[in-house]
Scaffold this motif. Structure first.
Motif, mmCIF file in Angstrom:
data_model
loop_
_atom_site.group_PDB
_atom_site.id
_atom_site.type_symbol
_atom_site.label_atom_id
_atom_site.label_comp_id
_atom_site.label_asym_id
_atom_site.label_seq_id
_atom_site.Cartn_x
_atom_site.Cartn_y
_atom_site.Cartn_z
ATOM 1 N N SER A 24 71.234 43.157 43.406
ATOM 2 C CA SER A 24 70.703 41.834 43.761
ATOM 3 C C SER A 24 70.916 40.837 42.619
ATOM 4 N N THR A 25 70.728 39.559 42.961
ATOM 5 C CA THR A 25 70.804 38.505 41.937
ATOM 6 C C THR A 25 69.392 38.126 41.471
ATOM 7 N N GLU A 26 68.469 39.068 41.589
ATOM 8 C CA GLU A 26 67.056 38.842 41.235
ATOM 9 C C GLU A 26 66.903 38.242 39.834
ATOM 10 N N HIS A 27 67.419 38.951 38.825
ATOM 11 C CA HIS A 27 67.228 38.474 37.456
ATOM 12 C C HIS A 27 68.071 37.241 37.159
ATOM 13 N N GLN A 28 69.265 37.165 37.775
ATOM 14 C CA GLN A 28 70.116 35.999 37.544
ATOM 15 C C GLN A 28 69.459 34.712 38.042
ATOM 16 N N CYS A 29 68.821 34.779 39.222
ATOM 17 C CA CYS A 29 68.213 33.551 39.760
ATOM 18 C C CYS A 29 66.987 33.153 38.940
ATOM 19 N N MET A 30 66.258 34.150 38.423
ATOM 20 C CA MET A 30 65.121 33.839 37.542
ATOM 21 C C MET A 30 65.614 33.215 36.243
ATOM 22 N N LEU A 31 66.694 33.800 35.716
ATOM 23 C CA LEU A 31 67.261 33.311 34.450
ATOM 24 C C LEU A 31 67.711 31.858 34.595
ATOM 25 N N GLU A 32 68.337 31.557 35.718
ATOM 26 C CA GLU A 32 68.797 30.177 35.943
ATOM 27 C C GLU A 32 67.606 29.218 35.972
ATOM 28 N N PHE A 33 66.518 29.640 36.641
ATOM 29 C CA PHE A 33 65.310 28.816 36.681
ATOM 30 C C PHE A 33 64.731 28.632 35.274
ATOM 31 N N ILE A 34 64.684 29.737 34.518
ATOM 32 C CA ILE A 34 64.110 29.704 33.166
ATOM 33 C C ILE A 34 64.925 28.778 32.248
ATOM 34 N N GLN A 35 66.244 28.826 32.378
ATOM 35 C CA GLN A 35 67.089 28.011 31.499
ATOM 36 C C GLN A 35 67.149 26.547 31.921
ATOM 37 N N LYS A 36 67.141 26.292 33.250
ATOM 38 C CA LYS A 36 67.353 24.918 33.721
ATOM 39 C C LYS A 36 66.061 24.150 33.979
ATOM 40 N N LYS A 37 65.064 24.826 34.530
ATOM 41 C CA LYS A 37 63.842 24.115 34.938
ATOM 42 C C LYS A 37 62.674 24.296 33.966
ATOM 43 N N LEU A 38 62.567 25.522 33.409
ATOM 44 C CA LEU A 38 61.373 25.832 32.613
ATOM 45 C C LEU A 38 61.184 24.922 31.391
ATOM 46 N N PRO A 39 62.263 24.575 30.645
ATOM 47 C CA PRO A 39 62.038 23.714 29.472
ATOM 48 C C PRO A 39 61.303 22.419 29.814
ATOM 49 N N GLY A 40 61.652 21.790 30.937
ATOM 50 C CA GLY A 40 60.956 20.570 31.354
ATOM 51 C C GLY A 40 59.508 20.841 31.730
ATOM 52 N N ILE A 41 59.290 21.981 32.405
ATOM 53 C CA ILE A 41 57.929 22.361 32.833
ATOM 54 C C ILE A 41 57.027 22.602 31.616
ATOM 55 N N LEU A 42 57.640 23.138 30.544
ATOM 56 C CA LEU A 42 56.857 23.498 29.354
ATOM 57 C C LEU A 42 56.684 22.340 28.370
ATOM 58 N N SER A 43 57.129 21.149 28.771
ATOM 59 C CA SER A 43 57.118 20.041 27.807
ATOM 60 C C SER A 43 55.713 19.635 27.376
ATOM 61 N N SER A 44 54.693 20.073 28.131
ATOM 62 C CA SER A 44 53.317 19.669 27.777
ATOM 63 C C SER A 44 52.543 20.761 27.049
ATOM 64 N N ILE A 45 53.111 21.980 26.931
ATOM 65 C CA ILE A 45 52.247 23.093 26.494
ATOM 66 C C ILE A 45 52.051 23.181 24.980
ATOM 67 N N GLY A 46 52.973 22.592 24.202
ATOM 68 C CA GLY A 46 52.885 22.824 22.751
ATOM 69 C C GLY A 46 52.786 21.581 21.903
ATOM 70 N N SER A 47 52.573 20.447 22.526
ATOM 71 C CA SER A 47 52.570 19.178 21.782
ATOM 72 C C SER A 47 51.576 19.206 20.623
ATOM 73 N N GLY A 48 52.112 19.014 19.425
ATOM 74 C CA GLY A 48 51.259 18.926 18.229
ATOM 75 C C GLY A 48 50.601 20.223 17.809
ATOM 76 N N LYS A 49 51.011 21.348 18.383
ATOM 77 C CA LYS A 49 50.367 22.633 18.060
ATOM 78 C C LYS A 49 51.199 23.406 17.036
ATOM 79 N N SER A 50 50.514 24.147 16.156
ATOM 80 C CA SER A 50 51.227 25.006 15.189
ATOM 81 C C SER A 50 51.398 26.412 15.758
ATOM 82 N N THR A 51 50.587 26.745 16.806
ATOM 83 C CA THR A 51 50.681 28.055 17.466
ATOM 84 C C THR A 51 50.653 27.857 18.982
ATOM 85 N N ILE A 52 51.524 28.572 19.681
ATOM 86 C CA ILE A 52 51.515 28.563 21.148
ATOM 87 C C ILE A 52 51.146 29.968 21.616
ATOM 88 N N ASN A 53 50.109 30.052 22.444
ATOM 89 C CA ASN A 53 49.649 31.348 22.950
ATOM 90 C C ASN A 53 50.152 31.559 24.376
#
Length: 290
Positions: A24-53
């Protein structure tokens, strides 16, 4: 021989699951989402933080987790990332640790593994005076193994920091899986450990709870051509995985087996390309706000 759940035989489950990943392309489709969409989704999680949990619930052997960590680190260079993993399988945790040991450039990332189910983690947190909050929580392909899904989502949602995100990935409500489970679930050996749940069910739960979320469709397929050749070992293992049944070909009533084989060739379940059949393995990624 009576039909029994695939999860009742761990080594058989692992063998069929590995074959599923290969076909299956299970991991490939997840990887594509992680590389293309996730960075934008995560743009709010670490602002000004020295540690991300980050909390990985059901992290398995870590293949997908490490891809996520690569993107988080690229988004927040120099920030310390604390990655906690909740995973009940010793075998999977060992494989995860081995993968980390062999992977370069993981400095600034601290790993902690907790051998427990999501419910055991929840009970432990509720028993302790201090409940830890998280900047990012992900639950990838694991809500099938949870008894009370609304309560589980509610609990982990309550652990989000302001600006954090909760990511759920599981089979899409438009996938062949959802149709297969809907039609045949009552005739297959449903196990206490595994629920037939798709993104459509999760969205209903989130709507009912009034939670804010966004869904992404991840197109994926699985080559099931071998399932239509009698006695083909790979085909039998893939049928076991599709039906969540140990030795389905040998133990299922003939009528049920023939019906499922017939349906798997239909357009609602699979697409025929040349002489091959590709099962609709679409996933959904659901991103929930605090």
């Amino acid at each position: 021989m009576a039909m029994r759940s695939l999860l009742s035989d761990h080594s058989h489950y692992v063998e069929s699951f590995r074959l599923f990943l290969e076909n299956s392309t299970e991991h490939q489709c997840m990887l594509e989402f992680i590389q293309k969409k996730l960075p934008g989704i995560l743009s709010s999680i670490g602002s000004g933080k020295s540690t991300i949990n980050i909390l990985s619930v059901g992290g398995g052997a870590g293949e997908v987790d490490l891809q996520i960590l690569v993107e988080v680190r690229a988004k927040y260079p120099g920030v310390v990332i604390c990655n906690d993993v909740v995973e009940p399988s010793d075998e999977q945790i060992s494989a995860y640790k081995e993968r980390v040991a062999k992977t370069e450039n993981l400095e600034n990332i601290k790993f902690s593994w907790h051998k427990e189910t999501s419910l055991e983690y929840e009970s432990r947190m509720k028993a302790s005076k201090e409940v830890k909050k998280w900047n990012f929580i992900h639950m990838i392909q694991m809500l099938y193994y949870v008894k009370d899904i609304p309560a589980t989502i509610r609990f982990f949602h309550s652990l989000l920091e302001p600006g954090a995100k909760l990511l759920i990935i599981l089979v899409s409500g438009t996938s062949g899986w959802a149709r297969l489970w809907e039609k045949y679930g009552s005739r297959l050996p449903l196990n206490d450990l595994c629920l037939y749940v798709s993104s459509a069910h999760i969205e209903e739960i989130l709507d009912g709870a009034g939670l804010k979320y966004k869904s992404y469709e991840l197109p994926s397929d699985m080559d099931i051509t071998d399932c239509f050749t009698d006695g083909n070992r790979n085909g039998e293992l893939l049928l076991d995985f599709l039906t969540e049944t140990c030795n389905f070909s040998k133990t299922a009533p003939t009528e049920l087996k023939n019906e499922i084989i017939r349906d798997l060739k239909k357009l609602e379940y699979s697409e025929k390309r040349d002489d091959k059949y590709f099962f609709n393995n679409n996933l959904s990624a659901i991103v929930i706000e605090p």
